[in-house]
Scaffold this active site. Structure first.
Site, short mmCIF file in Angstrom:
data_model
loop_
_atom_site.label_atom_id
_atom_site.label_comp_id
_atom_site.label_asym_id
_atom_site.label_seq_id
_atom_site.Cartn_x
_atom_site.Cartn_y
_atom_site.Cartn_z
N ASP A 1 -2.66 4.87 -2.13
CA ASP A 1 -3.81 4.74 -1.56
C ASP A 1 -3.81 5.13 0.03
OD1 ASP A 1 -6.60 3.88 -0.44
OD2 ASP A 1 -6.46 1.90 -1.68
N VAL B 1 0.88 -1.14 -0.03
CA VAL B 1 -0.09 0.09 0.06
C VAL B 1 1.00 1.29 0.03
CG1 VAL B 1 -1.72 1.12 1.19
CG2 VAL B 1 -2.02 -1.31 1.28
N ARG B 2 0.90 1.89 -0.98
CA ARG B 2 1.65 3.24 -1.37
C ARG B 2 0.95 4.47 -0.70
NH1 ARG B 2 1.75 0.16 -5.72
NH2 ARG B 2 3.83 -1.02 -6.23
N ALA B 3 1.84 5.29 -0.16
CA ALA B 3 0.90 6.51 0.31
C ALA B 3 1.69 7.82 0.05
CB ALA B 3 1.08 6.55 1.92
#
Length: 153
Positions: free
Chosen positions: A18, A8-10
């Site tokens: 996401d 999950v990349r921020a």
């Protein structure tokens, strides 16, 4: 980061980010920094090596400190590969070749501050300090959860 298909990349990437899912996944617990420090546990009879075993299954680390020349430490073989990092001084690293192979014996390499070594699975090795100031190494390895006491004598 542990091997995973779940990423999950921020931020800091042109790929899909996401942030909402990431913030939902996080566990928010406030603790003092001092409560997060791991304590080393003696893992060899010489008292030169401490194991730091974080509360994750992926790896553990052994800190080996030899204070003067000619001092030695031997570490048992890990079931998986290990990475050895020399952070102080210099010495000689000796790894035993697998028994039963054509070229049995000992592999010996000079280990200087800043060197990094790969040690294959099931390979016991030793470190001997060759400087008056000794030598310090960190050995990172992965073991199965049911093998956490593998290094204890």
């Amino acid at each position: 980061m542990a091997a995973s298909d779940n990423v999950v990349r921020a931020g800091l990437t042109p790929k899909f980010k996401d942030v909402e899912v990431l913030t939902e996944m996080l566990t928010y617990q406030s603790k003092a920094g001092s409560d997060q420090l791991l304590s080393g546990v003696l893992c060899t009879p010489t008292g030169h090596s401490l194991m730091y075993d974080p509360p994750i299954d992926e790896f553990s680390i052994i800190l080996t400190t030899l204070d003067h020349a000619k001092e030695k430490e031997r570490l048992r073989a890990a079931e998986g590969p290990s990475v050895v990092i020399v952070t102080k001084g210099h010495g000689v690293l000796r790894a035993e070749k697998n028994s039963g192979s054509e070229d049995e014996g000992v592999v010996e390499v000079v280990a200087n501050e800043g060197n990094v070594f790969f040690v294959g699975a099931n390979t016991p090795f030793s470190i001997e300090a060759s400087s008056d100031d000794g030598v310090t190494i960190y050995t990172a390895f992965s073991v199965k959860p049911d093998k956490k006491d593998h290094f204890h004598h």
